[in-house]
Design a protein around this motif. Structure first.
Motif, PDB file in Angstrom:
ATOM      1  N   TYR B  35       0.683  -0.943   0.046  1.00  7.64           N
ATOM      2  CA  TYR B  35       0.009   0.054   0.218  1.00  7.64           C
ATOM      3  C   TYR B  35       0.836   1.299  -0.132  1.00  7.64           C
ATOM      4  O   TYR B  35       2.102   1.287   0.397  1.00  7.64           O
ATOM      5  CB  TYR B  35      -0.887   0.028   1.344  1.00  7.64           C
ATOM      6  CG  TYR B  35      -2.069  -1.026   1.436  1.00  7.64           C
ATOM      7  CD1 TYR B  35      -1.620  -2.138   1.932  1.00  7.64           C
ATOM      8  CD2 TYR B  35      -3.248  -0.687   1.119  1.00  7.64           C
ATOM      9  CE1 TYR B  35      -2.574  -3.104   2.043  1.00  7.64           C
ATOM     10  CE2 TYR B  35      -4.139  -1.870   1.103  1.00  7.64           C
ATOM     11  CZ  TYR B  35      -3.936  -2.842   1.550  1.00  7.64           C
ATOM     12  OH  TYR B  35      -4.929  -4.028   1.785  1.00  7.64           O
ATOM     13  N   GLN B  37       0.961   5.592   0.813  1.00  7.27           N
ATOM     14  CA  GLN B  37       0.015   6.653   1.327  1.00  7.27           C
ATOM     15  C   GLN B  37       0.895   7.996   1.085  1.00  7.27           C
ATOM     16  O   GLN B  37       1.791   8.508   1.871  1.00  7.27           O
ATOM     17  CB  GLN B  37       0.059   6.514   2.912  1.00  7.27           C
ATOM     18  CG  GLN B  37      -1.130   7.547   3.654  1.00  7.27           C
ATOM     19  CD  GLN B  37      -1.134   7.366   5.246  1.00  7.27           C
ATOM     20  OE1 GLN B  37      -0.234   6.664   5.916  1.00  7.27           O
ATOM     21  NE2 GLN B  37      -2.403   7.853   5.733  1.00  7.27           N
ATOM     22  N   LYS B  42      -5.106   9.224   1.628  1.00  7.40           N
ATOM     23  CA  LYS B  42      -5.522   8.002   2.221  1.00  7.40           C
ATOM     24  C   LYS B  42      -4.443   7.039   1.841  1.00  7.40           C
ATOM     25  O   LYS B  42      -3.621   7.178   0.863  1.00  7.40           O
ATOM     26  CB  LYS B  42      -6.785   7.565   1.357  1.00  7.40           C
ATOM     27  CG  LYS B  42      -8.142   8.224   1.480  1.00  7.40           C
ATOM     28  CD  LYS B  42      -9.255   7.785   0.712  1.00  7.40           C
ATOM     29  CE  LYS B  42     -10.386   8.627   0.879  1.00  7.40           C
ATOM     30  NZ  LYS B  42     -11.628   7.928   0.112  1.00  7.40           N
ATOM     31  N   VAL B  43      -4.711   5.891   2.674  1.00  4.30           N
ATOM     32  CA  VAL B  43      -3.869   4.723   2.185  1.00  4.30           C
ATOM     33  C   VAL B  43      -4.582   3.954   1.009  1.00  4.30           C
ATOM     34  O   VAL B  43      -5.551   3.791   1.148  1.00  4.30           O
ATOM     35  CB  VAL B  43      -3.705   3.640   3.571  1.00  4.30           C
ATOM     36  CG1 VAL B  43      -3.145   2.413   3.094  1.00  4.30           C
ATOM     37  CG2 VAL B  43      -3.206   4.291   4.786  1.00  4.30           C
ATOM     38  N   MET B  89       4.836   7.360   1.692  1.00  3.75           N
ATOM     39  CA  MET B  89       5.050   6.346   2.628  1.00  3.75           C
ATOM     40  C   MET B  89       4.465   4.797   1.930  1.00  3.75           C
ATOM     41  O   MET B  89       3.479   4.660   1.585  1.00  3.75           O
ATOM     42  CB  MET B  89       4.352   6.422   3.991  1.00  3.75           C
ATOM     43  CG  MET B  89       4.476   5.501   5.056  1.00  3.75           C
ATOM     44  SD  MET B  89       6.345   5.680   5.741  1.00  3.75           S
ATOM     45  CE  MET B  89       6.054   6.634   6.985  1.00  3.75           C
ATOM     46  N   PHE B  91       3.842   0.940   2.509  1.00  2.00           N
ATOM     47  CA  PHE B  91       3.491  -0.176   3.588  1.00  2.00           C
ATOM     48  C   PHE B  91       3.373  -1.567   2.814  1.00  2.00           C
ATOM     49  O   PHE B  91       2.685  -1.551   2.159  1.00  2.00           O
ATOM     50  CB  PHE B  91       2.077   0.362   4.467  1.00  2.00           C
ATOM     51  CG  PHE B  91       2.321   1.721   5.279  1.00  2.00           C
ATOM     52  CD1 PHE B  91       1.553   2.710   4.864  1.00  2.00           C
ATOM     53  CD2 PHE B  91       2.880   1.474   6.308  1.00  2.00           C
ATOM     54  CE1 PHE B  91       1.419   3.760   5.625  1.00  2.00           C
ATOM     55  CE2 PHE B  91       2.980   2.764   7.074  1.00  2.00           C
ATOM     56  CZ  PHE B  91       2.201   3.622   6.700  1.00  2.00           C
ATOM     57  N   GLY B 106       3.578  -3.431   8.343  1.00  2.00           N
ATOM     58  CA  GLY B 106       4.871  -3.094   8.594  1.00  2.00           C
ATOM     59  C   GLY B 106       4.906  -1.537   8.911  1.00  2.00           C
ATOM     60  O   GLY B 106       3.796  -0.571   8.880  1.00  2.00           O
ATOM     61  N   PRO B 107       5.953  -0.895   9.536  1.00  2.00           N
ATOM     62  CA  PRO B 107       6.207   0.555   9.800  1.00  2.00           C
ATOM     63  C   PRO B 107       6.115   1.469   8.843  1.00  2.00           C
ATOM     64  O   PRO B 107       6.052   2.655   8.976  1.00  2.00           O
ATOM     65  CB  PRO B 107       7.130   0.402  10.754  1.00  2.00           C
ATOM     66  CG  PRO B 107       8.147  -0.479  10.230  1.00  2.00           C
ATOM     67  CD  PRO B 107       7.096  -1.670   9.674  1.00  2.00           C
TER      68      PRO B 107
END
Lengths: 110, 114
Positions: B35, B37, B42-43, B89, B91, B106-107
């Motif tokens: 994913y 972001q 939104k993600v 970001m 993920f 995950g982070p």
């Protein structure tokens, strides 16, 4: 098109308050509804998961789904400063991929 | 408690360069996801992967993107020629089985394309 709408906030409440977070959606095919919590610089962490309409309670958290209104809610009772985070609603039609809301940033003030 | 890990945590690259983002899913999980972001947005789902092949991908996941599970533990996302708008970001997530079980995230890797 699958759409999930969520008020981005920010939302600030005093410690001990009841918090209400909400999402609406347009796709009636969504069957599974989740709430994720995301702390700064971290990945989303699952809080609550419900199937179809109804309520689910887990400690201070209650998730509600109203499929007739295409509306889901997360209630946090006795909010704590540690609850300060961004809360993301997410949903999916089946065993498929998640569709997220924008997230609501919550701050609980001691 | 088992967790999904991602490396690097941050990556800065020049436009047009290739980047590889790495993920180690939870060890007994079979379904893997990426994913992204974009800041303030939104993600968004990019791709899902099962049994060594892509099971679903979004419109975002164009020919510039690819995924691979090169060994029994890593799951990678490659962006061949990065664009400014790839800054986000990213993920990784994994899931144990094909039902409606939850995905564990995950982070994230924060990618900045200059």
């Amino acid at each position: 098109q699958k759409e999930v709408e969520q008020d981005p906030g920010p939302l600030s409440v005093p410690e001990g308050a009841i918090v209400s977070l909400n999402c609406t959606y347009s796709n009636s095919a969504f069957q599974y509804f989740m709430w994720y919590r995301q702390y700064s610089r971290k990945g989303p962490e699952l809080l609550m998961y419900t199937y179809s309409s109804g309520n689910k309670e887990d400690g201070r958290f209650t998730a509600q789904v109203d499929k007739s209104s295409k509306y889901i809610s997360l209630f946090i009772r006795d909010s704590q400063p540690s609850d300060s985070a961004t809360y993301l609603c997410a949903m999916k039609p089946g065993a498929n991929n998640l569709f997220f809301g924008t997230g609501t940033r919550l701050t609980v003030i001691p | 408690e088992p967790e999904v890990t991602q490396t690097p945590s941050h990556q800065v690259t020049q436009m047009g360069q290739e980047v590889i983002l790495r993920c180690v899913p939870i060890s007994n999980h079979l379904y893997f996801y990426w994913y992204r972001q974009i800041l303030g947005q939104k993600v968004e789902f990019l791709v899902s992967f099962y049994n060594n092949e892509i099971s679903e991908k979004s419109e975002i996941f164009d020919d510039q993107f690819s995924v691979e599970r090169p060994d029994g533990s890593n799951f990678t996302l490659k962006i061949r020629s990065t664009k400014l708008e790839d800054s986000a970001m990213y993920f990784c997530a994994s899931k144990a089985s094909g039902g409606v079980e939850t995905q564990y995230f995950g982070p994230g890797t924060r990618l900045l394309v200059l």
